[in-house]
Scaffold this motif. Sequence first.
Motif, mmCIF file in Angstrom:
data_model
loop_
_atom_site.group_PDB
_atom_site.id
_atom_site.type_symbol
_atom_site.label_atom_id
_atom_site.label_comp_id
_atom_site.label_asym_id
_atom_site.label_seq_id
_atom_site.Cartn_x
_atom_site.Cartn_y
_atom_site.Cartn_z
ATOM 1 N N CYS A 327 0.831 -1.207 0.000
ATOM 2 C CA CYS A 327 0.000 0.000 0.000
ATOM 3 C C CYS A 327 0.857 1.244 0.000
ATOM 4 C CB CYS A 327 -0.841 0.033 1.272
ATOM 5 S SG CYS A 327 -2.517 -0.336 0.985
ATOM 6 N N ALA A 328 1.901 1.216 0.840
ATOM 7 C CA ALA A 328 2.712 2.409 1.021
ATOM 8 C C ALA A 328 3.740 2.568 -0.083
ATOM 9 C CB ALA A 328 3.399 2.361 2.386
ATOM 10 N N ASN A 329 4.044 1.498 -0.806
ATOM 11 C CA ASN A 329 5.149 1.567 -1.754
ATOM 12 C C ASN A 329 4.769 1.498 -3.226
ATOM 13 O OD1 ASN A 329 7.957 1.634 -0.361
ATOM 14 N ND2 ASN A 329 6.658 0.315 0.901
ATOM 15 N N VAL A 330 3.624 0.905 -3.516
ATOM 16 C CA VAL A 330 3.217 0.845 -4.920
ATOM 17 C C VAL A 330 2.515 2.158 -5.266
ATOM 18 C CG1 VAL A 330 1.806 -0.355 -6.606
ATOM 19 C CG2 VAL A 330 2.999 -1.644 -4.831
ATOM 20 N N THR A 331 2.946 2.807 -6.298
ATOM 21 C CA THR A 331 2.341 4.092 -6.640
ATOM 22 C C THR A 331 1.501 3.973 -7.896
ATOM 23 O OG1 THR A 331 4.314 4.681 -7.864
ATOM 24 C CG2 THR A 331 4.154 5.474 -5.591
ATOM 25 N N SER A 336 1.158 7.016 -3.767
ATOM 26 C CA SER A 336 1.079 5.599 -3.414
ATOM 27 C C SER A 336 -0.387 5.208 -3.231
ATOM 28 C CB SER A 336 1.851 5.330 -2.126
ATOM 29 O OG SER A 336 1.249 6.029 -1.075
ATOM 30 N N GLN A 339 -1.813 6.634 -0.134
ATOM 31 C CA GLN A 339 -2.232 8.036 -0.169
ATOM 32 C C GLN A 339 -3.557 8.221 -0.904
ATOM 33 O OE1 GLN A 339 1.705 9.215 -1.130
ATOM 34 N NE2 GLN A 339 1.564 11.018 0.205
ATOM 35 N N ALA A 393 8.954 4.386 3.820
ATOM 36 C CA ALA A 393 7.588 4.037 3.448
ATOM 37 C C ALA A 393 7.316 2.570 3.723
ATOM 38 C CB ALA A 393 7.355 4.344 1.976
#
Lengths: 476, 341
Positions: A327-331, A336, A339, A393
């Motif tokens: 969740c925090a790293n795939v943009t 991301s 976000q 992240a």
Amino acid sequence: MSAPSEQREGILQLADQLRWEVGQGFHEQLMEDLYTDAARLADRAVTRPDVKERFDLDRTIDRLVTSRIWGFPMMILLFMLVFWITISGANVPSAFLSSILIDQLHPILKSAAASIGMSAFLSGLLIDGMYLATAWVVSVMLPPMAIFFPLFTLLEDFGYLPRVAFNLDNIFKKSGAHGKQALSMMMGFGCNAAGVVATRVIDSPRERLIAIITNNFALCNGRWPTQILIATVFIGALVPSYLAGLISALAVVGIAVLGVLLTFLSSWTLSRTVLRGEVSTFSLELPPYRPPRVLQTIYTSMIDRTMYVLWRAVVFAMPAGALIWLCANVTIGDLSIAQHLINFLNPAGILIGLNGVILLAYVVAIPANEIVIPTVLMLTVLVTGMSGQGAGAGVMFNAQSNADLLTLLHAGGWTLLTAINLMLFSLIHNPCSTTIYTIYKETGSLKWTAVAALMPLLLGLTVTFVVAQVWRLFGG
Amino acid sequence: MPNPILALIAFAVLAIVLYVLLAPERGLVWRWREMGRLNERVFIEDTLKHVYKCELNGRAPTIESIAGAVHISADQAAHLVTVMTERELLVLVDDHLKLTPGGVNAALHVIRAHRLWERFLADETGMSESGWHRLADRYEHGRSPEELGELERQLGYPTHDPHGDPIPSSSGQYVPHGGQPLPSMPLNVPLRIVHVEDEPDVIYAQLVAEGLAPGQQIRITSQSPQAIRFWADGDEHVLAPVVAGNISVVVEHAAEVTRAVERLSDLKQGETAVVSGIAPACRGAERRRFLDLGILSGTRVNAEFLSPSGDPMAYRIRETLIALRREQADLIYIRREEAAS
């Protein structure tokens, strides 16, 4: 040819006629007579050794623990002692496990992964995500459980817990529940999944379902640290420093008491609405007192309760860790996934006096309440883009000091309302996935599992919403 | 951020709308489903029951009485009667509606379904008395003979429903309970309740509140046009004759004397007694539990100590301590033992 069939007809008719003559209590009467005969035979044939001496001792203990004057104070003192030993005793091994698993082993694993040329993505997913979430759950969850469950099992083994159910039954009866729910509720203070398993001692179907569905309102071990942390940082800060400890402790106890009140309230409602038609019988056996078998108790409570719960939690925490990290790293685009989700959840979060970060943390941290605060902190850093805090992240962390924590959370837009509503929501929301799975295993019913999961969630959203509106109305 | 007052108002409106839609038994969704349930089959089955009961009581069923019993308009009832005549369930004999032999069988089938379901609800669920009749009215429809046979087997081939009405067998046979209305009986004669009428609801609720159930032994002590006073299993009751008229009794055989009047709940702390029986009102799971615990006629019971919250009481039964709530102890009859034994 016709003679036998005529005979048969005759017999059948006679049987039909007799059926009405013997009357409606016939089956019960027969069964009761069988029981009575069996009892009479047993009484005549079985001689019993003289058990008078122990019997008198039992009676003395019973008179004491169920006495009008001493019964309740003894009970309260005993349970306060159990909780005190659990909370204070768990600090040291918890810090120890945390320093080994998180502070030392985690960097070693990271550098080992780098030295064998593992890609940053893979090492992030496996080590920062899955390993760290699991390590977190183990270090926070294991020590209190390893202390609480054996203590509780010792009391059970000694024979004291059935007397607690006996003392409290009248109060539970008024809310349509069973006195033994006191025990599953206490167990729930350790862990809701274990509390749900503990409802097996309730043999009346309706009361057992009530105990299962309401167990979530017992503030579990995984939520105490959240409550204590938030109460210390936000509520304790409202008063002069010499009062801070007392006031924040009172706030936490207040939340736990609110949980108990909600247990009674929801038991009362359930027994009068959706559970009206379930079978209800009451019986409570008060077994003789036994000297507790300490070693055996510690062994079985470790295997049956602690390890069971821990294993479930680990099984659920690993995928959740991976999910949080991804969740925090795939943009997608510039932001991301986390976000995007936070932006999406933020309006709803603000409306109920929380924020998008907290809501997302509660969604992804369903496997264990223990990782809610680390996830909230990690996501807050991600959203605010603060430097000097956190470990990157998708890497969960705890703040170095309360001052750091306060700075970080204020940057994340937290107010006193956010803190209070987080404490409320932490008490009143869906059970963790381990508990939900256990409820499903115990009830074997999707319907009751859904009720147990959604009822507290809806209630929690309602309570935080109303508190937020009233707060804004009067407090600005 | 929305205005908090508006938000609260919107929330209240949402809550009210949800309640109106989803409230059990009053909500719109429930009513819609209820309307969908009420099809022609249900109307026909209800009419069969009504006509059968009319014939049993010697009253003549009319279009109006059918409309009233089935809760439909007179036009609908007239149409229904036409349909049922075509299907050879009803015939018109000398201007009177009568059931054909096929109609009688169909009516007995519905009555059998109703009473079996009442038995089921009373024994196998935790539904209270007031819910039995209403729910059985819903469950009785559209049941095949095989389904009822299976239900009957599960329940152990009961002969009577919880109100004391006989359950017709699969071939439609039954023996009426044969009781007389309580006010018509003489004073000071041992009687036994065989039937407690469950309609109308208000009177039935009063009888349930008094704790009266089939199987109890009764003795009338005085009677006036205003009130009838009687003992039932150790408790004294005073009822208006119109209410008492819904209780049917038979004269108890001379051999069986009225049972002892004390209950386990009368036992004070430290006292001992012997169980003489379990109340007829105690049924199903609760009764089996008592038997499992060894609470049998002849079992000695000692009241050991009371919970500090006032209830339950711990009883020593067969060398085991068992806590029973007051309502449960009310269901167990005892007799005091002479000090010698």
